[in-house]
Enzyme design. Structure first.
Site, PDB file in Angstrom:
ATOM      1  N   PRO A 145     -16.224  -4.120   8.958  1.00 24.61           N
ATOM      2  CA  PRO A 145     -16.115  -3.905   7.514  1.00 24.61           C
ATOM      3  C   PRO A 145     -16.712  -5.083   6.749  1.00 24.61           C
ATOM      4  O   PRO A 145     -16.940  -6.151   7.329  1.00 24.61           O
ATOM      5  CB  PRO A 145     -14.598  -3.822   7.295  1.00 24.61           C
ATOM      6  CG  PRO A 145     -14.007  -4.636   8.382  1.00 24.61           C
ATOM      7  CD  PRO A 145     -14.957  -4.595   9.545  1.00 24.61           C
ATOM      8  N   SER A 155      -0.046  -0.722   8.126  1.00 25.52           N
ATOM      9  CA  SER A 155       0.235  -2.042   8.684  1.00 25.52           C
ATOM     10  C   SER A 155       1.572  -2.042   9.435  1.00 25.52           C
ATOM     11  O   SER A 155       2.565  -1.508   8.950  1.00 25.52           O
ATOM     12  CB  SER A 155       0.294  -3.054   7.536  1.00 25.52           C
ATOM     13  OG  SER A 155       0.754  -4.288   8.031  1.00 25.52           O
ATOM     14  N   SER A 204      -8.686   4.042   4.463  1.00 29.35           N
ATOM     15  CA  SER A 204      -7.885   2.830   4.426  1.00 29.35           C
ATOM     16  C   SER A 204      -7.759   2.319   3.005  1.00 29.35           C
ATOM     17  O   SER A 204      -8.734   2.305   2.255  1.00 29.35           O
ATOM     18  CB  SER A 204      -8.581   1.774   5.284  1.00 29.35           C
ATOM     19  OG  SER A 204      -7.729   0.706   5.493  1.00 29.35           O
ATOM     20  N   GLN A 205      -6.553   1.913   2.673  1.00 33.38           N
ATOM     21  CA  GLN A 205      -6.373   1.266   1.375  1.00 33.38           C
ATOM     22  C   GLN A 205      -6.602  -0.239   1.553  1.00 33.38           C
ATOM     23  O   GLN A 205      -5.932  -0.872   2.371  1.00 33.38           O
ATOM     24  CB  GLN A 205      -4.944   1.482   0.844  1.00 33.38           C
ATOM     25  CG  GLN A 205      -4.779   0.824  -0.501  1.00 33.38           C
ATOM     26  CD  GLN A 205      -3.367   0.782  -1.079  1.00 33.38           C
ATOM     27  OE1 GLN A 205      -2.990  -0.199  -1.701  1.00 33.38           O
ATOM     28  NE2 GLN A 205      -2.602   1.850  -0.905  1.00 33.38           N
TER      29      GLN A 205
HETATM   30  N1  COA Z   1       7.491   6.192  -7.915  1.00 30.26           N
HETATM   31  C1  COA Z   1       7.039   5.122  -8.587  1.00 30.26           C
HETATM   32  N2  COA Z   1       6.399   4.080  -7.998  1.00 30.26           N
HETATM   33  C2  COA Z   1       6.200   4.148  -6.680  1.00 30.26           C
HETATM   34  C3  COA Z   1       6.628   5.247  -5.914  1.00 30.26           C
HETATM   35  C4  COA Z   1       7.301   6.309  -6.592  1.00 30.26           C
HETATM   36  N3  COA Z   1       7.748   7.382  -5.950  1.00 30.26           N
HETATM   37  N4  COA Z   1       6.282   5.041  -4.635  1.00 30.26           N
HETATM   38  C5  COA Z   1       5.666   3.849  -4.585  1.00 30.26           C
HETATM   39  N5  COA Z   1       5.617   3.296  -5.809  1.00 30.26           N
HETATM   40  C6  COA Z   1       5.059   1.991  -6.184  1.00 30.26           C
HETATM   41  C7  COA Z   1       5.453   0.913  -5.204  1.00 30.26           C
HETATM   42  O1  COA Z   1       6.684   0.357  -5.520  1.00 30.26           O
HETATM   43  C8  COA Z   1       4.307  -0.064  -5.349  1.00 30.26           C
HETATM   44  O2  COA Z   1       4.523  -0.824  -6.503  1.00 30.26           O
HETATM   45  P1  COA Z   1       3.794  -2.274  -6.719  1.00 30.26           P
HETATM   46  O3  COA Z   1       2.368  -1.979  -7.023  1.00 30.26           O
HETATM   47  O4  COA Z   1       4.520  -2.811  -7.880  1.00 30.26           O
HETATM   48  O5  COA Z   1       3.999  -3.027  -5.448  1.00 30.26           O
HETATM   49  C9  COA Z   1       3.115   0.819  -5.611  1.00 30.26           C
HETATM   50  O6  COA Z   1       3.652   2.044  -6.103  1.00 30.26           O
HETATM   51  C10 COA Z   1       2.283   1.064  -4.388  1.00 30.26           C
HETATM   52  O7  COA Z   1       3.038   1.719  -3.390  1.00 30.26           O
HETATM   53  P2  COA Z   1       2.397   2.863  -2.493  1.00 30.26           P
HETATM   54  O8  COA Z   1       1.270   3.491  -3.187  1.00 30.26           O
HETATM   55  O9  COA Z   1       3.494   3.770  -2.027  1.00 30.26           O
HETATM   56  O10 COA Z   1       1.721   2.197  -1.285  1.00 30.26           O
HETATM   57  P3  COA Z   1       1.935   0.887  -0.490  1.00 30.26           P
HETATM   58  O11 COA Z   1       1.504  -0.255  -1.329  1.00 30.26           O
HETATM   59  O12 COA Z   1       3.272   0.857   0.109  1.00 30.26           O
HETATM   60  O13 COA Z   1       0.834   1.101   0.629  1.00 30.26           O
HETATM   61  C11 COA Z   1       0.105   1.570   2.825  1.00 30.26           C
HETATM   62  C12 COA Z   1       0.959   2.045   1.650  1.00 30.26           C
HETATM   63  C13 COA Z   1       0.218   2.540   3.947  1.00 30.26           C
HETATM   64  C14 COA Z   1      -1.360   1.484   2.356  1.00 30.26           C
HETATM   65  C15 COA Z   1       0.592   0.152   3.227  1.00 30.26           C
HETATM   66  O14 COA Z   1       1.917   0.238   3.707  1.00 30.26           O
HETATM   67  C16 COA Z   1      -0.216  -0.444   4.336  1.00 30.26           C
HETATM   68  O15 COA Z   1       0.075  -0.275   5.492  1.00 30.26           O
HETATM   69  N6  COA Z   1      -1.260  -1.201   3.963  1.00 30.26           N
HETATM   70  C17 COA Z   1      -2.134  -1.814   4.942  1.00 30.26           C
HETATM   71  C18 COA Z   1      -3.363  -0.975   5.099  1.00 30.26           C
HETATM   72  C19 COA Z   1      -4.370  -1.715   5.918  1.00 30.26           C
HETATM   73  O16 COA Z   1      -4.054  -2.302   6.926  1.00 30.26           O
HETATM   74  N7  COA Z   1      -5.609  -1.713   5.429  1.00 30.26           N
HETATM   75  C20 COA Z   1      -6.659  -2.445   6.043  1.00 30.26           C
HETATM   76  C21 COA Z   1      -7.144  -1.815   7.283  1.00 30.26           C
HETATM   77  S1  COA Z   1      -8.504  -2.698   7.916  1.00 30.26           S
END
Ligand code: COA
Length: 618
Positions: free
Chosen positions: A103, A445, A545-546
């Site tokens: 990447p 993750s 991927s995010q």
């Molecule tokens: N109502 C209102 N807000 C909500 C919600 C709901 N039902 N569900 C989640 N949110 C909020 C969260 O609290 C969070 O708030 P913040 O921005 O203030 O922290 C935000 O929305 C984002 O949450 P969400 O969209 O659910 O995703 P996440 O940040 O938990 O991400 C993954 C999910 C799977 C992407 C993450 O857990 C992960 O594993 N990331 C790593 C990915 C990775 O490795 N990428 C690189 C690969 S090379």
């Protein structure tokens, strides 16, 4: 290779306190597997698969025996899946690293007025890298904590310690991730600078003193002058690292027969990182073109040979302002890359360049050009590598698109998880384009656990498919209320899977562990793993991927199968950046078409939410 050791826990202390990755319950994984695959394969295949899976999971059967072995493995290792996963995901993969595996981070276009400006930027960036390296050495890097779903738990920091100490050594059947062994030799104290396809050793510590920014600039200027000397120019040996891994391993085997080449390779394999000083590409530096140039250097005719793909961190600085980082993925995840890169860019912003405009007078010894003895055999291999990279570059179809109608704040206001919402939108868009669901990978993750890397969120849920169908085939059949309910079901299914995966209960690592354990025990491979459905389950036509960023830059990567899409997305408060890649050779895919449908789908989802909340009339 005396100074490099097979990669292992570089810092045993940093795992302290984190739990070990659990081994999920066997029956739960098998049930989930069937649930995930039921709507992705023909009915007849599924019936067959169900029989195979039931037999595998039967009491006293092969599955239970393998499961017991996995529990023993868990007891004896910090992370029972780590080695299996590393081999399967990266080291066994024979595909070329550029586009297929590595990447990149793409920086905003820099405005360099002169070539010297680019060198100043490079010197400043190297200073930031050296600061960051000090943080790592003194263990002053603050521990990361989980955000988003299940926020607040500390995360494993292991990956950070591999940023500047790892090297992916090509092998004929399998690569090796090697790490500098600091107890035998001092930490690496040099950077390799690539310029006009030449490689130079830039010592960053001379006479026990770390070079300051001014010294670094002086050395970079010398390198730039040395590289300009056409009489001294050597073949673009870096092209070999852009080859398939087996081909590169074979070429390397030939190269190391010569002691000059051996010495040069050794210097590269032990460096901290690469700094690639690139020639102007002549292209308009749009987001999409910068992404392409970062992913493959514009092919051998541009800067594709001015790289060394085995090294995890390559900072690219183009004199035309096209800058970023190319990353060999096996030692760490994109999130760690982002954290490090953000530190560097923030450091550069917060501590403005200390350079004065005048050239500095310095006693420093000139950087050394790495020499290569290229036999006619190597010359022929170089020509073949150039040809392959040229074709790879031409094949990549990329579209970087900023969706600006809304971002994660709107989604949060709908009381939905932004990540789950975006994943459902991607499923919806794929269905709109192709009228079928496909195996999908979303990285989750698992850094909550010791040595945790990632597991897979299988986003192609039955519920997401139902939503895509309801919004496409059954547009007039379903009322808005019904569509909204189907959307909520899809979001819930996705959110639940996410929680499962990030808590170490995902099915992909588990199935991989069972399969590899069977291999290790030299058993006949259980039918569940030779079944066609298993093959389909591992062909990730959508690889997603995010990778969120808080500074102005973005991450992107290529597709992982010939007829697939790579989709990296970066949710911001009021926008979402999508980097969609595919291959021109496939007549099934087109990045522009996918992006067009995605935009429409996101707007339709917004409309549905607004109508449901009474903000918009139906
Ligand atoms: N109502 C209102 N807000 C909500 C919600 C709901 N039902 N569900 C989640 N949110 C909020 C969260 O609290 C969070 O708030 P913040 O921005 O203030 O922290 C935000 O929305 C984002 O949450 P969400 O969209 O659910 O995703 P996440 O940040 O938990 O991400 C993954 C999910 C799977 C992407 C993450 O857990 C992960 O594993 N990331 C790593 C990915 C990775 O490795 N990428 C690189 C690969 S090379």
């Amino acid at each position: 290779m005396p100074v490099l050791e097979k990669e292992q826990s570089t810092n045993p202390g940093i795992n302290n306190g984190l739990p070990k990755l659990p081994v999920p319950d066997l029956q739960h994984t098998l049930d989930m597997y069937l649930k995930c695959m039921k709507h992705l394969v023909p009915e007849e295949n599924f019936r067959r698969t169900k029989g195979i899976v039931d037999k595998f999971g039967a009491p006293g059967g092969v599955g239970e025996m393998l499961q017991q072995q996995l529990h023993k493995r868990r007891d004896s290792k910090a992370n029972w899946v780590y080695d299996y996963w590393l081999d399967d995901m990266y080291l066994n993969n024979r595909l070329a690293l550029p586009v297929n595996s590595s990447p990149v981070m793409v920086f905003p276009k820099q405005n360099f007025k002169t070539d010297s400006d680019a060198l100043r930027f490079a010197a400043h960036l190297i200073s930031a890298v050296l600061e960051y390296k000090t943080l790592l050495e003194t263990h002053d890097l603050p521990v990361d904590f989980a955000r988003g779903q299940l926020a607040g738990t500390p995360l494993c920091m292991e990956q950070y310690y591999k940023l500047f100490t790892s090297y992916r050594l090509p092998g004929p059947k399998k690569d090796t991730l090697v790490a500098q062994k600091s107890s035998v030799m001092p930490e690496p104290e040099h950077i390799i600078v690539a310029c006009k396809n030449q490689f130079f050793v830039l010592d960053v510590v001379i006479n026990f003193r770390r070079l300051n920014e001014k010294d670094l600039y002086t050395q970079l200027e010398k390198i730039s002058k040395m590289a300009a000397n056409e009489e001294e120019r050597l073949p673009p040996i870096g092209l070999l690292t852009s080859e398939g891994r087996t081909e590169w391993a074979e070429a390397r085997h030939i190269l190391i027969k010569d002691s000059t080449n051996r010495d040069s390779l050794d210097m590269i394999e032990r460096c901290l990182c690469l700094v690639c000083l690139n020639e102007p590409s002549g292209l308009q530096l749009t987001d999409t073109n910068r992404a392409l140039l970062m992913l493959h250097g514009g092919g051998p005719e541009r800067n594709g040979g001015n790289r060394w793909y085995d090294k995890p961190m390559q900072f690219v600085i183009g004199s035309d302002g096209c800058c970023g980082v190319v990353c060999e993925h096996s030692p760490f995840e994109g999130i760690v890359l982002v954290q490090c890169t953000e530190y560097l860019l923030k450091y550069m912003k917060g501590s403005p360049s200390k350079l004065v405009r005048a050239a500095s007078v310095s006693e420093l010894p000139a950087p050394r050009r790495l020499r290569w003895k290229c036999s006619s055999e190597i010359q022929a291999l170089l020509a073949a590598s150039a040809d392959k990279l040229h074709r790879l570059a031409k094949n990549l179809d990329m579209n970087v698109h900023k969706f600006t109608k809304y971002g994660k704040e709107f989604i949060k206001r709908q009381k939905m998880s932004p990540d789950a919402y975006i994943q459902v939108a991607l499923q919806f868009a794929y269905y709109r384009c192709h009228r079928r669901p496909v195996s999908t990978y979303e990285s989750a993750s698992i850094r909550r656990f010791q040595e945790g890397r990632v597991d897979n969120i299988r986003s192609a849920t039955f519920e997401a498919l139902s939503f895509g169908k309801a919004m496409t085939d059954g547009r007039s059949t379903f009322s808005n209320d019904e569509k909204m309910k189907i959307l909520k079901d899809a979001i819930n299914a996705q959110t639940n899977y996410t929680i499962l995966a990030i808590t170490g209960m995902g099915i992909d690592n588990h199935l991989l562990g069972l399969r590899e354990m069977a291999m290790e025990l030299r058993m006949e491979m259980p039918e569940i793993f030779t079944d066609e459905t298993y093959t389909v389950s591992n062909q990730y036509i959508l690889s997603t991927s995010q990778v969120p960023t808080t500074v102005d830059m973005f991450c992107c990567y290529g597709p992982v199968v010939p007829n697939g899409y790579g989709v990296c997305y970066n949710p911001q408060s009021d926008a979402i950046l999508f980097c969609v890649s595919s291959f021109n050779h496939s007549d099934e895919t087109c990045s522009n078409t996918f992006v067009k449908h995605l935009e429409e789908c996101l707007l339709e989802m917004e409309g549905l939410c607004l109508r449901n909340s009474g903000v918009a009339s139906s």
